[in-house]
Structure formats: C-alpha cells, structure tokens
Design an enzyme around this catalytic site. Structure first.
Site, PDB file in Angstrom:
ATOM      1  N   GLU A   1      36.338  25.821 -34.847  1.00 12.80           N
ATOM      2  CA  GLU A   1      35.793  24.670 -34.030  1.00 12.80           C
ATOM      3  C   GLU A   1      36.981  23.440 -33.975  1.00 12.80           C
ATOM      4  O   GLU A   1      37.684  23.545 -34.872  1.00 12.80           O
ATOM      5  CB  GLU A   1      34.632  24.076 -34.612  1.00 12.80           C
TER       6      GLU A   1
ATOM      7  N   THR B   1      24.397  27.451 -28.772  1.00 14.69           N
ATOM      8  CA  THR B   1      23.384  26.432 -27.937  1.00 14.69           C
ATOM      9  C   THR B   1      22.595  25.835 -28.607  1.00 14.69           C
ATOM     10  O   THR B   1      21.461  25.728 -28.780  1.00 14.69           O
ATOM     11  CB  THR B   1      22.943  27.345 -27.042  1.00 14.69           C
TER      12      THR B   1
ATOM     13  N   GLU C   1      22.512  21.506 -31.266  1.00 14.24           N
ATOM     14  CA  GLU C   1      23.094  20.304 -31.673  1.00 14.24           C
ATOM     15  C   GLU C   1      23.211  19.405 -30.633  1.00 14.24           C
ATOM     16  O   GLU C   1      24.176  18.515 -30.669  1.00 14.24           O
ATOM     17  CB  GLU C   1      24.546  20.570 -32.498  1.00 14.24           C
TER      18      GLU C   1
END
Length: 370
Positions: A168, A232, A234
């Site tokens: 990330e 999908t 947060e």
C-alpha cells in the site's frame, strides 16, 4: 431467512412465528442476553439443517493474524476456502521476515478444514506500510530475486498454497515496477504450482488522485496476478467523518471500474468484518473512532437502548446512543449488508469475496454463506 426485530418482539414470539427454536436463534446470532432484542436488529433465522447459501457457490476467504483465537477462526469453516495469514515482511536487502508469532498452526488448520492458506507479503516497517521498501525493491533486480527465492522456499517449507501481495502507498513512479515485480513472483510461483494474488486499494478512475491509488495500475496488476483483491472498505475510518465502512454505492463504483480493466473471474470483493463508533460532534484531526466488532455493535445498542436504522443507499446498519452525556454514532455490518455485498459478487460474476479480517466473531455471517 433474515428477520428485522420490531418493538415488542421477543425471542419466544419469533420462535413461535417461524418454528425455529429459541436456542438456535441465540446461538446462530451470538446473542449475549436472550431477554434483550434491539429494534432494527437483523437476525439470521435458519432451521435445523437449513443453509444460507448466499455466496452462490463462490469462494469466501479472509485475513487473520497468527494470534487469532482458534475458536473464532474455527467459526469461519466450512464456508472459508482461503485463509490469508498476515503477514510476512522483508528488509531493504530482500530478506524475508516471518510474522512474530508462529503461523504453522494456521496453515495446518486451513488444510484440515478444506481451505487453502496463503502467505501475505507486506512492506511493513515499524508497524506501518513503508513505500521506501517498495521503492528499493522494485528498483533492484538482485533484491527482487533474493526475496522471491526466499518466498518460494518459505511457501514450500510451511505448506502454503501461494502468496498474496499487499503493498500500500506505492509511489506513482514505482507503478510499473511494482506491477512487474508481481509478475515475477507469479511466474516463479506458478512454475511450482502455487498461485499469486494482489490486494489493491479501491479506485474508480485512471486519473484518481491520492497516495493510496496513484501507484496502483489495475490493468497491469490484473495481467500480472492470478487474483486481484479489491480492498472495498474504509470509507468510514478511524480518523474520518462518520459513515458506512463499505457503503454499497461506493463499492459498486469500484467494482464497475475494476471489471472494465480486469476479467471478473480474477476479481475478489473485500468485505469488512468490523464497524466504528464515533463520538460526536466529529472534529477533523481530533475525533478518533473506536473499532467495534459487528456482534459487539449490537450489544452496545442493547446496552444503551438504541434503535438500529438501515441506510437504503449505503445498505448498512447504523444507530446513535448517548454515553456520559456525549452522543455517539455507530456504523457496522449485519447479515443484511453482507447479503447485499454478496449480491454484487454474483451480479458482476466475481470469483468471490475475502474478509478483512477474521479476528472478531461473526457466526451469522458464516452461516449465511454456508
């Protein structure tokens, strides 16, 4: 199959109406007090031998840390088909770092229950994602080769079925290099019969701005991985304003973008197994939401006499309550919102859904999928 509690309802009354024993309603929904129901609460009602089958035969998976309680992990079987063990890391030299707790028991538990375990690789450093680790890795062939060699050895030694790569905050300039690294891992793993998945932040356009998405090329990663996991969730998050963690309208936008760039049979939807409790009024930079489990969220509502609402667009449950003179709002998931998300999986013909994460109990969810 899903019953929404009304004012004045009792378990005995629901049992008489549906023919389902009280004990089974209590067990399936993990009710801590059989004498307390919450108006607006969604109950899963399954008769003896009856199954939910909401997954439509598609694969369910989930992430878990090695310190998960075995009893909570056990609740996820038999519908759980892929167990993603979080996580392995690596150094700037490309040396693999195993998780601090032993992961072998999770690998064995997965296989013993008919599920496939996957090693999760993250660029974790000091408890956070470090995009400088990614930058060095994708810029040096010899470091990549060293890491891939050690990953393959660990997969073979520990008994994993493959690798899930979860990088990330990838820098925009590392976008192509990162996709290329995923492709190298896949080729090395596929050669020995192992699979490779990659987790991607939710994205709705090629030109979308933001550190989470600019370094992520859906099309390139889709070509270079066996499976792509859409994170999908947060939208509602710890430091953000109160809202659903995974509002269905927002999730749909991501799926529509993803299927235009990646074959749907390669895609896996992300589903959150948690909610958030915000103290009000929300103040940006000051308010910090508390993470709550989905079963815990209903218990809080019962404790404070709240009424659970259901947002029709977000397809998510929520409620407000007062504690010590302070207003709170809670957004979480229940069997209605889970059913809606699996509806997207089936509508777009995705391969399945994975949960982040399995650390909190949610028996009704797993019974819904069975």
């Amino acid at each position: 199959m899903i019953y929404v509690v009304k004012n004045g309802d009792t378990l005995e009354g629901i049992s008489r109406q549906t023919g389902i024993p009280v004990w089974k309603i209590v067990y399936d929904n993990q009710l801590s007090d059989r004498n307390v129901l919450v108006p607006g609460q969604a109950l899963l009602l399954l008769g003896q031998g009856e199954t939910g089958e909401v997954s439509g035969g598609r694969a369910a998976g989930g992430y878990a840390y090695p310190f998960i309680e075995p009893e909570i992990l056990g609740q996820a079987f038999p519908p759980l088909r892929e167990l993603l063990v979080f996580s392995y890391g690596f150094t700037f030299e490309g040396n693999l770092i195993p998780p601090p707790q032993d992961d072998l028991w999770m690998v064995e538990t997965a296989w013993n229950n008919g599920a496939e375990p996957f090693m999760v690789l993250t660029p974790f450093s000091g408890g956070a994602f470090n995009n400088q680790l990614v930058k060095v890795l994708v810029g040096h062939e010899e470091i990549q080769e060293n890491l891939i060699r050690q990953m393959l050895a660990a997969v073979q030694d520990r008994g994993y079925a493959g690798v899930d790569i979860d990088f990330e905050y990838v820098l925009p300039q590392d976008r192509a290099g990162y996709a290329g690294f995923v492709g190298k891992v896949r080729r090395a793993m596929n050669e020995h019969g192992y699979r490779v998945s990659v987790a991607v932040a939710p994205k709705v356009s090629d030109s979308q701005r933001g550190l989470l998405v600019e370094g992520i090329d859906y099309a390139a990663l889709g070509e270079n991985a066996d499976t792509v996991f859409l994170m999908t969730y947060e939208w509602g998050y710890t430091y953000g304003p109160p809202m659903a963690v995974a509002p269905l309208d927002k999730v749909r936008q991501v799926v529509e973008y993803a299927v235009a760039r990646i074959p749907p049979e390669k895609l896996v939807l992300g589903i959150p197994n948690y909610g958030y409790d915000w103290a009000l009024p929300y103040e940006r930079g000051i308010t910090r939401a508390r993470t709550v489990g989905n079963v815990e969220a209903v218990e809080i509502a019962a404790q404070y006499g709240a009424v659970i609402e259901y947002a029709p667009i977000a397809q998510s449950p929520w409620y407000t309550y007062r504690q010590n003179g302070m207003e709170h709002v809670v957004w979480f998931e229940d069997v209605r919102s889970i059913e809606a998300k699996w509806g997207l999986v089936k509508e777009f013909r995705l391969s399945g859904a994975w949960y982040w994460n399995l650390m909190r109990p949610f028996r009704a969810n797993w019974l819904l999928l069975s």
